[in-house]
Design a protein around this motif. Structure first.
Motif, PDB file in Angstrom:
ATOM      1  N   LYS A 164     -15.920  -1.704 -11.344  1.00  0.00           N
ATOM      2  CA  LYS A 164     -14.739  -2.255 -12.121  1.00  0.00           C
ATOM      3  C   LYS A 164     -14.910  -1.601 -13.619  1.00  0.00           C
ATOM      4  CE  LYS A 164     -12.911  -6.485 -12.732  1.00  0.00           C
ATOM      5  NZ  LYS A 164     -11.932  -7.076 -11.765  1.00  0.00           N
ATOM      6  N   GLN A 165     -13.799  -0.620 -13.567  1.00  0.00           N
ATOM      7  CA  GLN A 165     -13.492   0.097 -15.037  1.00  0.00           C
ATOM      8  C   GLN A 165     -12.461  -0.449 -15.505  1.00  0.00           C
ATOM      9  OE1 GLN A 165     -13.461   4.411 -13.775  1.00  0.00           O
ATOM     10  NE2 GLN A 165     -11.397   3.952 -12.930  1.00  0.00           N
ATOM     11  N   ARG A 166     -12.176  -0.239 -16.876  1.00  0.00           N
ATOM     12  CA  ARG A 166     -11.227  -0.445 -17.715  1.00  0.00           C
ATOM     13  C   ARG A 166     -11.025   0.466 -18.563  1.00  0.00           C
ATOM     14  NH1 ARG A 166     -10.324  -5.529 -21.736  1.00  0.00           N
ATOM     15  NH2 ARG A 166      -8.122  -5.049 -22.339  1.00  0.00           N
ATOM     16  N   THR A 167      -9.857   1.114 -18.798  1.00  0.00           N
ATOM     17  CA  THR A 167      -9.405   2.206 -19.629  1.00  0.00           C
ATOM     18  C   THR A 167      -8.422   1.635 -20.597  1.00  0.00           C
ATOM     19  OG1 THR A 167      -9.537   3.667 -17.653  1.00  0.00           O
ATOM     20  CG2 THR A 167      -8.385   4.326 -19.367  1.00  0.00           C
ATOM     21  N   VAL A 168      -8.797   1.806 -21.844  1.00  0.00           N
ATOM     22  CA  VAL A 168      -7.968   1.428 -22.853  1.00  0.00           C
ATOM     23  C   VAL A 168      -7.337   2.825 -23.532  1.00  0.00           C
ATOM     24  CG1 VAL A 168      -7.596   0.421 -25.238  1.00  0.00           C
ATOM     25  CG2 VAL A 168      -9.218  -0.624 -23.410  1.00  0.00           C
ATOM     26  N   ILE A 169      -5.886   2.833 -23.609  1.00  0.00           N
ATOM     27  CA  ILE A 169      -5.338   4.073 -24.141  1.00  0.00           C
ATOM     28  C   ILE A 169      -4.827   3.314 -25.616  1.00  0.00           C
ATOM     29  CG2 ILE A 169      -3.183   5.523 -23.841  1.00  0.00           C
ATOM     30  CD1 ILE A 169      -3.476   4.920 -20.611  1.00  0.00           C
ATOM     31  N   ALA A 170      -5.132   4.207 -26.575  1.00  0.00           N
ATOM     32  CA  ALA A 170      -4.665   3.699 -28.034  1.00  0.00           C
ATOM     33  C   ALA A 170      -3.263   4.583 -28.234  1.00  0.00           C
ATOM     34  CB  ALA A 170      -5.650   4.141 -29.033  1.00  0.00           C
ATOM     35  N   MET A 171      -2.387   4.089 -28.657  1.00  0.00           N
ATOM     36  CA  MET A 171      -1.076   4.847 -28.989  1.00  0.00           C
ATOM     37  C   MET A 171      -0.864   4.482 -30.472  1.00  0.00           C
ATOM     38  SD  MET A 171       0.210   6.122 -26.196  1.00  0.00           S
ATOM     39  CE  MET A 171       1.917   6.350 -26.494  1.00  0.00           C
ATOM     40  N   ASP A 172      -0.319   5.646 -31.169  1.00  0.00           N
ATOM     41  CA  ASP A 172      -0.109   5.686 -32.480  1.00  0.00           C
ATOM     42  C   ASP A 172       1.140   6.272 -32.611  1.00  0.00           C
ATOM     43  OD1 ASP A 172      -0.121   5.197 -35.401  1.00  0.00           O
ATOM     44  OD2 ASP A 172      -1.310   7.271 -35.534  1.00  0.00           O
ATOM     45  N   GLY A 173       1.945   5.654 -33.721  1.00  0.00           N
ATOM     46  CA  GLY A 173       3.400   6.188 -33.930  1.00  0.00           C
ATOM     47  C   GLY A 173       4.410   4.993 -33.869  1.00  0.00           C
ATOM     48  N   GLY A 174       5.576   5.271 -34.825  1.00  0.00           N
ATOM     49  CA  GLY A 174       6.497   4.261 -34.941  1.00  0.00           C
ATOM     50  C   GLY A 174       7.401   4.381 -33.293  1.00  0.00           C
ATOM     51  N   LEU A 175       7.339   5.460 -32.695  1.00  0.00           N
ATOM     52  CA  LEU A 175       8.050   5.407 -31.654  1.00  0.00           C
ATOM     53  C   LEU A 175       7.492   4.311 -30.756  1.00  0.00           C
ATOM     54  CD1 LEU A 175      10.536   6.798 -29.939  1.00  0.00           C
ATOM     55  CD2 LEU A 175       8.508   8.286 -29.025  1.00  0.00           C
ATOM     56  N   PHE A 176       6.491   4.202 -30.273  1.00  0.00           N
ATOM     57  CA  PHE A 176       5.716   3.211 -29.439  1.00  0.00           C
ATOM     58  C   PHE A 176       5.784   1.930 -29.940  1.00  0.00           C
ATOM     59  CE2 PHE A 176       2.107   0.903 -27.517  1.00  0.00           C
ATOM     60  CZ  PHE A 176       2.385   1.196 -26.303  1.00  0.00           C
ATOM     61  N   GLU A 177       5.598   1.881 -31.487  1.00  0.00           N
ATOM     62  CA  GLU A 177       5.146   0.600 -31.971  1.00  0.00           C
ATOM     63  C   GLU A 177       6.751  -0.159 -32.116  1.00  0.00           C
ATOM     64  OE1 GLU A 177       3.521  -1.612 -36.295  1.00  0.00           O
ATOM     65  OE2 GLU A 177       3.814   0.835 -35.856  1.00  0.00           O
ATOM     66  N   HIS A 178       7.698   0.457 -32.469  1.00  0.00           N
ATOM     67  CA  HIS A 178       8.913  -0.261 -32.989  1.00  0.00           C
ATOM     68  C   HIS A 178      10.029   0.087 -31.994  1.00  0.00           C
ATOM     69  CE1 HIS A 178       7.411  -0.934 -36.993  1.00  0.00           C
ATOM     70  NE2 HIS A 178       7.101   0.217 -36.830  1.00  0.00           N
ATOM     71  N   TYR A 179      10.116   0.776 -31.050  1.00  0.00           N
ATOM     72  CA  TYR A 179      11.011   1.228 -30.050  1.00  0.00           C
ATOM     73  C   TYR A 179      10.792   0.575 -28.813  1.00  0.00           C
ATOM     74  CZ  TYR A 179      15.065   3.962 -28.022  1.00  0.00           C
ATOM     75  OH  TYR A 179      16.087   4.161 -27.588  1.00  0.00           O
ATOM     76  N   THR A 180      11.149  -0.774 -28.606  1.00  0.00           N
ATOM     77  CA  THR A 180      10.819  -1.511 -27.415  1.00  0.00           C
ATOM     78  C   THR A 180      11.070  -0.786 -26.070  1.00  0.00           C
ATOM     79  OG1 THR A 180      11.111  -3.394 -28.835  1.00  0.00           O
ATOM     80  CG2 THR A 180      10.757  -3.819 -26.669  1.00  0.00           C
ATOM     81  N   LYS A 181      12.346  -0.238 -26.160  1.00  0.00           N
ATOM     82  CA  LYS A 181      12.703   0.442 -24.894  1.00  0.00           C
ATOM     83  C   LYS A 181      11.978   1.396 -24.433  1.00  0.00           C
ATOM     84  CE  LYS A 181      15.941   1.728 -21.918  1.00  0.00           C
ATOM     85  NZ  LYS A 181      16.123   1.152 -20.488  1.00  0.00           N
ATOM     86  N   PHE A 182      11.477   2.203 -25.120  1.00  0.00           N
ATOM     87  CA  PHE A 182      10.642   3.266 -24.946  1.00  0.00           C
ATOM     88  C   PHE A 182       9.293   2.902 -24.560  1.00  0.00           C
ATOM     89  CE2 PHE A 182       7.191   6.309 -26.303  1.00  0.00           C
ATOM     90  CZ  PHE A 182       7.714   7.630 -25.687  1.00  0.00           C
ATOM     91  N   SER A 183       8.619   1.821 -25.277  1.00  0.00           N
ATOM     92  CA  SER A 183       7.245   1.488 -24.970  1.00  0.00           C
ATOM     93  C   SER A 183       7.244   0.812 -23.479  1.00  0.00           C
ATOM     94  CB  SER A 183       6.641   0.533 -26.184  1.00  0.00           C
ATOM     95  OG  SER A 183       7.575  -0.509 -26.359  1.00  0.00           O
ATOM     96  N   GLU A 184       8.304  -0.151 -23.213  1.00  0.00           N
ATOM     97  CA  GLU A 184       8.311  -0.836 -22.062  1.00  0.00           C
ATOM     98  C   GLU A 184       8.461   0.417 -20.890  1.00  0.00           C
ATOM     99  OE1 GLU A 184      11.552  -3.445 -22.507  1.00  0.00           O
ATOM    100  OE2 GLU A 184      10.256  -5.118 -23.584  1.00  0.00           O
ATOM    101  N   CYS A 185       9.278   1.179 -20.968  1.00  0.00           N
ATOM    102  CA  CYS A 185       9.722   2.331 -20.029  1.00  0.00           C
ATOM    103  C   CYS A 185       8.263   3.063 -19.922  1.00  0.00           C
ATOM    104  CB  CYS A 185      10.672   3.164 -20.524  1.00  0.00           C
ATOM    105  SG  CYS A 185      11.111   4.176 -19.043  1.00  0.00           S
TER     106      CYS A 185
END
Length: 145
Positions: free
Chosen positions: A72-93
């Motif tokens: 049972k593995q779990r992978t966490v991907i850390a994303m940085d930047g305003g594009l991912f943080e503030h642009y909901t359409k982008f992060s959801e897609c």
């Protein structure tokens, strides 16, 4: 583009203002503003899907794209930047595309989190790992593998 996607006014007033302020285009029709919204949608979707494809490639290279029996593995991907943080359409897609590429079972073990100052942390980790590598490989250090 984020502001354009978040425009909820019936006449797309924010879109019209962005076109005027950024591009100097005045007196746009509602039809033109709708085309601009659709164009932004296409560009954001393409960017998010390409980003997800890159993340998928890394997960595949690391062997995190399959389920191993009894593990049972779990992978966490850390994303940085305003594009991912503030642009909901982008992060959801991006997240939905990654789920599409990985499949339901694997995607349940993948978590994408926003990470503040990810660039600085990544640079520090790279520098630390490189300095350790130099100590191991350096003939004058007297150390061996």
């Amino acid at each position: 583009m984020s502001a354009i996607h978040h425009d909820t006014t019936s006449d797309l007033r924010v879109v019209g203002n962005k076109l005027k302020d950024i591009l100097g285009i005045t007196n746009t029709s509602l039809k033109t503003r709708k085309v601009v919204v659709e164009l932004c949608n296409i560009v954001a979707t393409r960017g998010a899907r390409l980003s997800a494809a890159g993340i998928f490639g890394i997960l595949k290279k690391l062997g995190r794209d399959t389920v191993r029996e009894g593990e049972k593995q779990r992978t966490v991907i850390a994303m940085d930047g305003g594009l991912f943080e503030h642009y909901t359409k982008f992060s959801e897609c991006l997240e939905s595309t990654l789920k599409e590429l990985l499949g339901k079972e694997i995607s349940e073990s993948i978590v994408i989190e926003h990470s503040n100052d990810g660039s600085g942390i990544g640079a520090a980790l790279l520098a630390a790992s490189h300095s350790q590598y130099l100590d191991v490989e350096s003939p004058e250090s007297g150390q061996s593998d």
